[in-house]
Design a protein around this motif. Structure first.
Motif, short mmCIF file in Angstrom:
data_model
loop_
_atom_site.label_atom_id
_atom_site.label_comp_id
_atom_site.label_asym_id
_atom_site.label_seq_id
_atom_site.Cartn_x
_atom_site.Cartn_y
_atom_site.Cartn_z
N ALA A 32 -6.74 -4.70 2.88
CA ALA A 32 -6.98 -6.06 3.65
C ALA A 32 -8.17 -6.53 3.36
O ALA A 32 -8.32 -8.01 2.90
N THR A 45 -5.44 0.92 3.97
CA THR A 45 -4.91 -0.21 4.40
C THR A 45 -5.85 -1.26 4.63
O THR A 45 -5.80 -2.55 4.33
N ASP A 55 0.96 -1.19 0.03
CA ASP A 55 0.09 0.05 0.06
C ASP A 55 0.94 1.31 -0.06
O ASP A 55 1.71 1.53 0.94
N ALA A 89 -5.64 -5.89 11.80
CA ALA A 89 -4.94 -6.16 10.53
C ALA A 89 -3.49 -6.82 10.97
O ALA A 89 -2.36 -6.07 10.66
N CYS A 110 -0.07 5.34 2.53
CA CYS A 110 -1.20 4.68 3.10
C CYS A 110 -1.89 5.53 3.83
O CYS A 110 -3.07 5.46 4.46
N ALA A 129 2.56 -1.50 4.46
CA ALA A 129 2.06 0.00 4.11
C ALA A 129 3.05 0.88 4.28
O ALA A 129 3.89 0.76 5.41
N SER A 161 -0.32 -6.89 8.79
CA SER A 161 0.35 -5.68 7.78
C SER A 161 1.68 -5.04 8.62
O SER A 161 1.62 -5.08 9.88
N LEU A 211 -4.77 0.28 12.53
CA LEU A 211 -4.47 -1.19 12.33
C LEU A 211 -4.48 -2.11 13.43
O LEU A 211 -4.75 -3.20 13.42
N ARG A 229 0.20 -10.99 2.81
CA ARG A 229 1.05 -9.81 3.74
C ARG A 229 0.89 -8.66 3.01
O ARG A 229 0.90 -8.43 1.69
N LEU A 230 0.50 -7.73 3.86
CA LEU A 230 0.27 -6.49 3.51
C LEU A 230 1.43 -5.56 4.11
O LEU A 230 1.58 -5.37 5.24
#
Ligand SMILES: C[S@@+](CC[C@H](N)C(=O)[O-])C[C@H]1O[C@@H](n2cnc3c(N)ncnc32)[C@H](O)[C@@H]1O
Length: 197
Positions: free
Chosen positions: A52, A48, A39, A82, A42, A62, A85, A77, A59-60
């Protein structure tokens, strides 16, 4: 970010626009779940969390250039659960990632803040895996040039749609869907570009 723009993008109405635009970015090129996604820029993390939900990445990662935005994204987050992330402070035109690390990169309203946005596009291409996709929604000079100038925006960061399309190609990203038809009236360019497999 300037105070006016901070107010414009950190509010519930903008969050509603983001929800619709992230859903559209996913619709333009549906990806399988479990990918590694970046991202780019972000902001306060609303996007973000939306990425998700919509893209269901394995896997994220940001990042944003603004420390306050990153801190707020961290709080959001954490609340959002999340947990997959990773969040960091970084500059889109000099990404601190190894080449070919991500399956997809998503950006919303960031490129028009980056003075060397062409370098940022080259960085996107560098960190994408072969065949990876770049999902973007942004604003162009055509609609916002005068307003941005009055707001004291760095005009070097603004691009025309044609200029953005050319820079994508020069970076090695082939436009697959778009540019055009964002789902909300705020943005005027949206699309998906792909790195050669
Ligand atoms: C209009 S906001 C959009 C934020 C988020 N994408 C959203 O839609 O809510 C622009 C964001 O780009 C970030 N930004 C500006 N220049 C950047 C750069 N060179 N690298 C990374 N982020 C940058 C700003 O800090 C800000 O959070």
């Amino acid at each position: 970010m300037r105070l006016l723009e901070r107010i414009l993008v950190n509010n519930p109405l903008y969050a509603w626009l983001q929800r619709r635009e992230v859903a559209n970015l996913y619709r333009l090129a549906r990806l399988p779940a479990g990918l590694t996604i970046l991202d780019l820029g972000c902001g306060r993390g609303v996007e973000t969390a939306l990425i998700a939900d919509a893209f269901r990445p394995g896997r994220l990662v940001a990042f944003d250039l603004d420390r306050r935005q990153v801190q707020e994204a961290g709080r959001r987050l954490a609340h959002n659960g999340a947990a997959e992330s990773a969040l960091l402070l970084a500059d889109a035109s000099r990404l601190p990632f190894a080449a070919e690390r991500f399956d997809a990169v998503v950006e919303m309203a960031v490129m028009h803040h980056v003075p060397d946005w062409q370098a940022a596009l080259r960085e996107v291409a560098r960190v994408l895996k072969p065949g990876g996709s770049f999902h973007f929604v942004d604003i162009s000079k055509r609609r916002y040039g005068i307003g941005m100038k009055l707001m004291g925006h760095d005009m070097q960061a603004l691009f025309t749609i044609g200029g953005f399309r050319t820079a994508l190609e020069e970076a090695g990203l082939t436009l697959e869907r778009g540019i055009g038809r964002p789902v909300t009236p705020v943005f005027d360019m949206v699309g998906v570009a792909r790195k050669a497999a």
